[in-house]
Enzyme design. Structure first.
Site, mmCIF file in Angstrom:
data_model
loop_
_atom_site.group_PDB
_atom_site.id
_atom_site.type_symbol
_atom_site.label_atom_id
_atom_site.label_comp_id
_atom_site.label_asym_id
_atom_site.label_seq_id
_atom_site.Cartn_x
_atom_site.Cartn_y
_atom_site.Cartn_z
ATOM 1 N N GLU A 155 0.828 -1.208 0.000
ATOM 2 C CA GLU A 155 0.000 0.000 0.000
ATOM 3 C C GLU A 155 0.858 1.253 0.000
ATOM 4 O O GLU A 155 0.542 2.243 -0.654
ATOM 5 C CB GLU A 155 -0.909 0.019 1.241
ATOM 6 C CG GLU A 155 -2.087 -0.897 1.145
ATOM 7 C CD GLU A 155 -2.997 -0.549 -0.019
ATOM 8 O OE1 GLU A 155 -2.696 -0.989 -1.147
ATOM 9 O OE2 GLU A 155 -3.976 0.153 0.183
ATOM 10 N N THR A 208 -6.345 7.559 -4.679
ATOM 11 C CA THR A 208 -6.314 7.700 -3.215
ATOM 12 C C THR A 208 -5.384 8.827 -2.796
ATOM 13 O O THR A 208 -5.687 9.611 -1.891
ATOM 14 C CB THR A 208 -5.833 6.377 -2.587
ATOM 15 O OG1 THR A 208 -6.762 5.358 -2.947
ATOM 16 C CG2 THR A 208 -5.765 6.466 -1.076
HETATM 17 N N1 HSE Z 1 -8.553 4.996 4.500
HETATM 18 C C1 HSE Z 1 -8.086 5.296 3.185
HETATM 19 C C2 HSE Z 1 -8.649 6.633 2.748
HETATM 20 C C3 HSE Z 1 -8.527 4.189 2.277
HETATM 21 O O1 HSE Z 1 -9.822 6.877 2.977
HETATM 22 O O2 HSE Z 1 -7.907 7.430 2.187
HETATM 23 C C4 HSE Z 1 -8.233 4.369 0.874
HETATM 24 O O3 HSE Z 1 -8.730 3.292 0.143
#
Ligand code: HSE
Length: 337
Positions: A155, A208
């Protein structure tokens, strides 16, 4: 089995004994998509779904090292360079820590069954599939808990920040709580049998990395109080099989108001979902996919159909998925691919 290499590797960083005689030739695995945040639990809650998900075919080859044979379903967007592709980079890291990088060769086929940048944990599903596959190929020397840090590293490579709320449910299955990020304290929570989701991906790309940049790093105490009440409510609801409590707790007052502006028709989709029986509705991960949580799959199907029609009428293409919460996590599809 490949003709055996009798060399035994007893000393490696992970202190695992690998039985070279029993390393498999090939394996094909599946790892599930995930809904990170579970609407109210930014970076700490997430669950896996039965569909979509990614597949990895992994082959043992005689030339040592890790290579990508091909990737399908990514429209040419993912790198084939094994040091830049997160799947192969993580597999390399694991083989290196097992002291095997100069002794074992693997080639990877990645089959993407879900869109990239959709908020469905696309990179996590691929990374988990790759790491799960190599572990199975080697005779499963690592437990899922031991595989977790390698998944988190994937990640970090994929989106610049090593959050575990996608990889944890993709690897463990079910609903997971990340109690601690630094010490990776991951807890599996119970999943009520009839908990379903309808997922809609309006086809706009929201990486993201970009979606995280938008978020304010300070929150008001009054909002934080609402949010942590909701997080505790979801956890209690899961333990008590209380769909009403789960639904009214899955509300996000911190992140959704900011990220919703990146998602076309967000508040209209939310209205449709809630008017048609959703327990809750919100953003999946960093979006733009949205998720309607429901009791049973029929309600979820009605909701995604109505949202699809609403988006089509506005010339917005979308993909839809209806799924139960996935309990098993990654699984072997075939040993002889
Ligand atoms: N928790 C992360 C966000 C997950 O919301 O940015 C991304 O998939």
């Amino acid at each position: 089995m490949t003709p055996c290499n009798q060399k035994k590797m007893n000393q490696n960083k992970l202190d695992k004994k690998i039985d070279f005689e029993n390393i498999l030739d090939k394996v094909r695995v599946f790892a599930p998509a995930t809904v990170a945040n579970m609407i109210c639990g930014f970076d700490i809650l997430g669950f896996a779904v039965d569909k979509p998900g990614d597949e990895v075919k992994m082959y043992r080859v005689s030339e040592p090292g890790v290579r990508i044979r091909c990737i399908t379903g990514d429209d040419g967007r993912l790198p084939l360079d094994p040091d830049r592709n997160t799947v192969s980079a993580c597999v390399k890291m694991l083989l290196s820590d097992l002291g095997l990088l100069n002794d074992i060769g693997v080639e990877i086929e990645l089959i993407k069954h879900m869109p990239i940048g959709s908020g469905l944990g696309s990179s996590s599903a691929s990374t988990v599939a790759g790491l799960f596959a190599v572990n199975v190929l080697l005779g499963s020397p690592l437990s899922k808990t031991e595989l977790m840090p390698y998944c988190v590293e994937g990640e970090r490579l994929a989106c610049g920040y090593g959050h575990a709320d996608n990889v944890a449910p993709a690897l463990m299955g079910g609903v997971t709580l990340i109690r601690g990020q630094a010490d990776l304290d991951v807890i599996r929570l119970p999943v009520p049998d009839e908990l379903y989701v309808g997922i809609v991906f309006p086809q706009v790309d929201v990486p993201t990395r970009d979606a995280r940049k938008l978020i304010k790093d300070k929150v008001l105490l009054k909002d934080a109080v609402v949010q942590w009440g909701n997080i505790a409510g979801v956890v209690a609801g899961l333990f008590q099989n209380d769909y009403g409590l789960i639904g009214r707790s899955m509300q996000d007052v911190l992140i959704e108001p900011t990220r919703a502006i990146l998602i076309p028709e967000f508040y209209e989709m939310k209205r449709i979902a809630l008017e048609n029986g959703a327990l809750s509705f919100g953003i999946s991960g960093s979006g733009p996919s949205v998720v309607a949580v429901s009791r049973g799959g029929e309600v979820a199907q009605i909701i995604v159909d109505k949202i699809k029609d609403h988006l089509s009428a506005r010339e917005i293409d979308s993909l839809q998925y209806v799924s139960a919460v996935n309990i098993a996590g990654p699984k072997v599809l075939e040993f002889d691919v």
